[in-house]
Every structure is written in C-alpha cells, then in structure tokens.
Scaffold this active site. Structure first.
Site, short mmCIF file in Angstrom:
data_model
loop_
_atom_site.label_atom_id
_atom_site.label_comp_id
_atom_site.label_asym_id
_atom_site.label_seq_id
_atom_site.Cartn_x
_atom_site.Cartn_y
_atom_site.Cartn_z
N HIS A 85 0.84 -1.20 0.00
CA HIS A 85 0.00 0.00 0.00
C HIS A 85 0.88 1.25 0.00
CE1 HIS A 85 -0.23 -1.42 4.42
NE2 HIS A 85 0.92 -0.85 4.22
N SER A 140 -5.50 -4.39 2.54
CA SER A 140 -5.37 -3.06 3.11
C SER A 140 -6.19 -2.08 2.28
CB SER A 140 -3.89 -2.65 3.09
OG SER A 140 -3.73 -1.31 3.49
#
Length: 212
Positions: A85, A140
C-alpha cells in the site's frame, strides 16, 4: 474539524486463527460462473470494531463510503489495487495487481472478491506466484478522512470519509478478522477450487496438465 488525511488500514492478520480455525469465508455458490483465473476473497473492511491502527469506522459512515466506491469504481471496472500500500490516495494503473469485481456486506463486515491481474509480468504475476507458493495475503484499504480522538485509546473516523482504494494485497495486516482466501478457477471449473494451499497447488497442476 480536522483536515482530511490519508488513512491506510491493514485489515486482518494473514493466517490468523480464530477459535482454533482459520477465518476463511465460506462460499455458497455465489462464485459459480466466474471466468478462469486466480482470485482473492474474504473480509475487506470492518465497521464498529477497533482495528489494529486503533481506529473505528462507524457503520453508517463506512456504508456510504463503500456504496459510493461500488458505484464509482467497482461497477465501472475501475477498482484496481496494488501489491503493498504505497502512501498515496489513488492507484497507479501501471502498478495494479488486482481488480475488485464484487463487494457486499455481512453484518458489520465488508466482504469482497478481487481477480489477480496476470500475464504482463507485472505486480499481479508476482502476487499470483506468491499465492501459488502458499502465501496468504492480507488486505489493506486506502481512503481520505478525518479522525476524532476518544478517551478510550482509539480514534473514530468522521463523517465524510471517502474510500479511494477498496483493497491492496499486503503482507502483515488491521481489522481483527480480515484476511483473504485465494482460489483458482480453471477452464474446466465453475465452482471454486479448495482454499488450502496444497489443494490450490494441485488444482493448478491439473490445469497445466490439461493444457499440454
């Protein structure tokens, strides 16, 4: 009011065991007719629970954010995710590893299914190789929002939160129960393959034999 900030949440711990069993999503035929490919599926986000980042998303706020994301990105086939991420709000299509095909609610949990993007020697191929080797990815999310402190050691996400990336595939994941189930769909299958690493490998091996 606090200024909006980038909120990155790692939902769940890969391989987490709850009450002696892995937190795997049970499949009920919803996936019949999927195109051949490798998918990840499970809890993408959770409302009304303090996650590992010490943040709580009220359900009414997360419901609106998810609804908007589905309408703006999932239904228009723009819902890409990356491997890991990066600290930015939006996806770089050049780094895309997955595309989210569906999201739905079960109680306070947001479930989803994403197809791994393969065939371009990019991040999706690496993700697929890791999964087929037995790795269980976590997920995520990324979004923009503001927070309110509480006296109980966590912060509440405020009204106006915008979900910008429904899910990235990550190592080491933040909702207590959110991690995903890899599954392989081959040309000869309409139902999902078994979700264990060994059986996923066997399904892949059988598919390769048939292709020879």
């Amino acid at each position: 009011m606090n200024e909006p900030q980038l909120l990155i949440e790692t939902w769940g711990q890969p391989g987490e065991i709850i009450d002696g069993v892995p937190m795997l999503e049970s499949h009920d035929g919803k996936d019949l007719g999927l195109k051949p490919g490798l998918y990840i599926e499970g809890i993408f986000m959770q409302a009304e629970v303090v996650n590992r980042n010490k943040r709580l998303y009220p359900k009414r706020i997360l419901e609106k954010a998810v609804k908007d994301y589905i309408n703006e990105q999932v239904l228009t086939k723009q819902a890409l995710g990356e491997l890991n991420h990066p600290p930015r709000a939006n996806v770089d299509p050049m780094q895309a590893a997955i595309i989210i095909e569906d999201m739905w609610w079960k109680g306070n949990d947001v479930y989803g299914r994403a197809r791994v993007i393969e065939g371009d020697h990019g991040p999706g191929d690496k993700l697929a190789a890791n999964i087929r080797a037995g790795w269980i990815p976590g997920v995520s999310s990324r979004g923009l929002g503001s927070l309110t402190d509480t006296n109980e050691g966590y912060r509440i996400v405020n009204e106006g939160f915008k979900l910008t990336v429904g899910v990235d595939a990550v190592w080491g994941p933040s909702a207590p129960d959110a991690w995903v189930t890899p599954k392989e769909i081959t040309e000869s299958q309409t139902a999902e393959a078994d979700t264990s690493a060994d059986d996923a490998y066997m399904a892949l091996a059988e598919a390769m034999k048939k292709a020879l």
